[in-house]
Design an enzyme around this catalytic site. Structure first.
Site, mmCIF file in Angstrom:
data_model
loop_
_atom_site.group_PDB
_atom_site.id
_atom_site.type_symbol
_atom_site.label_atom_id
_atom_site.label_comp_id
_atom_site.label_asym_id
_atom_site.label_seq_id
_atom_site.Cartn_x
_atom_site.Cartn_y
_atom_site.Cartn_z
ATOM 1 N N ASP A 1 0.872 -1.167 0.015
ATOM 2 C CA ASP A 1 0.034 0.116 -0.014
ATOM 3 C C ASP A 1 0.925 1.311 -0.029
ATOM 4 O O ASP A 1 1.741 1.269 0.926
ATOM 5 C CB ASP A 1 -1.115 -0.117 1.182
ATOM 6 C CG ASP A 1 -1.744 1.192 1.401
ATOM 7 O OD1 ASP A 1 -2.812 1.278 0.334
ATOM 8 O OD2 ASP A 1 -1.714 1.980 2.297
ATOM 9 N N GLU B 1 -1.447 -1.304 -5.973
ATOM 10 C CA GLU B 1 -2.553 -0.521 -6.318
ATOM 11 C C GLU B 1 -2.366 0.327 -7.630
ATOM 12 O O GLU B 1 -1.097 0.917 -7.662
ATOM 13 C CB GLU B 1 -3.209 0.343 -5.276
ATOM 14 C CG GLU B 1 -4.594 -0.014 -4.980
ATOM 15 C CD GLU B 1 -4.947 0.737 -3.779
ATOM 16 O OE1 GLU B 1 -6.123 1.055 -3.656
ATOM 17 O OE2 GLU B 1 -4.225 1.285 -2.796
ATOM 18 N N ASP C 1 -3.303 0.838 7.110
ATOM 19 C CA ASP C 1 -2.411 0.624 5.832
ATOM 20 C C ASP C 1 -2.243 -0.773 5.790
ATOM 21 O O ASP C 1 -2.105 -1.283 4.450
ATOM 22 C CB ASP C 1 -1.232 1.601 6.109
ATOM 23 C CG ASP C 1 -1.571 2.928 6.074
ATOM 24 O OD1 ASP C 1 -2.362 3.524 5.286
ATOM 25 O OD2 ASP C 1 -1.089 3.569 6.774
#
Ligand SMILES: [Zn+2]
Length: 255
Positions: free
Chosen positions: A36, A120, A202
């Site tokens: 992340d 991502e 997170d």
């Protein structure tokens, strides 16, 4: 071909090409990791590792800003202005080098430590609409980091999965699949109403990114267990699913 060049602060560079053999694939680790990317920490992994932006990089960035302010106060065309400009160029180079060094170390560590890496797909241009975050984001080098991960996984015979940015990795409980209606940026930890699991914001997001990435890696390898992911034959980066509100549901258990 040899290229000799000189940058704005007067440094000379010699560039030349060499032919080398293709690198050997790296040994398998049996590990997969979700990453992340953030502003507070540069990255947080599904293993719970926090990778902070290095302090020396922040310090160099502050120096650069100071030299830029100093330069702005000098009269145009003056000798002092020229000197100040040189300082700015040198400070720029230091920031650039420190950031490159940090990104290379971080991407290499990740590629060495896992066979599958899931990140991502952060559309930086979209996030930059939030002005307060804009500076921090454009400074932390996500785009460069992503391209380093792409070529390094490809060279090492490993897999990089890029998860669709509409996938609600932050708001979804990685234990039971419960999806929150919203989660403020200021909330760093939360308890799932579905299963009462306490989450770090997170790390939970990184775990969801990993689950989504593994689902994609499994699908493309044709192996239901995900134990045998083919190496070096897959496209380097794969988009998990198209742009729908909650595209990736595979592999995420729900109540
Ligand atoms: Zn839950």
């Amino acid at each position: 071909m040899v290229v000799v060049s000189r940058d704005a602060d007067g440094r000379w560079y010699v560039t030349f090409q060499v032919d080398t053999a293709d690198p050997e694939p790296m040994p398998e680790t049996g590990h997969a990791v979700g990453v992340d990317l953030g502003v507070k920490d540069f990255a947080v992994t599904s293993d719970g590792e926090r990778i902070a932006n290095p302090k020396h990089l922040e310090r160099k960035a502050r120096n650069l800003a100071r030299y830029q302010r100093q330069m702005a106060r000098k009269q145009k065309g003056s000798a002092n202005r020229r000197k100040a400009k040189g300082k700015v160029a040198r400070a720029h180079r230091k920031v650039r080098n420190a950031r490159q060094d940090f990104l290379h170390r971080t991407s290499t560590n990740l590629v060495c430590g896992a066979d599958v890496i899931a990140v991502e797909d952060l559309s930086v241009s979209n996030m930059v609409r939030n002005r307060r975050l804009a500076r921090a984001i454009s400074d932390c080098g996500w785009g460069e980091f992503r391209s380093q991960l792409e070529y390094k996984t490809s060279r090492a015979g490993k897999i990089l999965v890029v998860v669709d940015r509409w996938y609600p990795s932050t708001k979804t409980c990685s234990s039971c699949g419960y999806v929150l209606s919203g989660l403020k940026l200021s909330v760093r930890a939360w308890t799932c109403p579905g299963c009462r699991t306490r989450h770090d914001r997170d790390i939970n997001a990184a775990k969801n990114i990993l689950a989504a990435g593994q689902a994609v890696a499994r699908g493309t390898s044709g192996d239901a267990c995900g134990a045998d992911v083919r190496r070096g034959e897959l496209p380097r980066a794969q988009s998990a699913v198209k742009q729908e509100p909650q595209p990736v549901r595979v592999g995420i258990p729900r109540l």
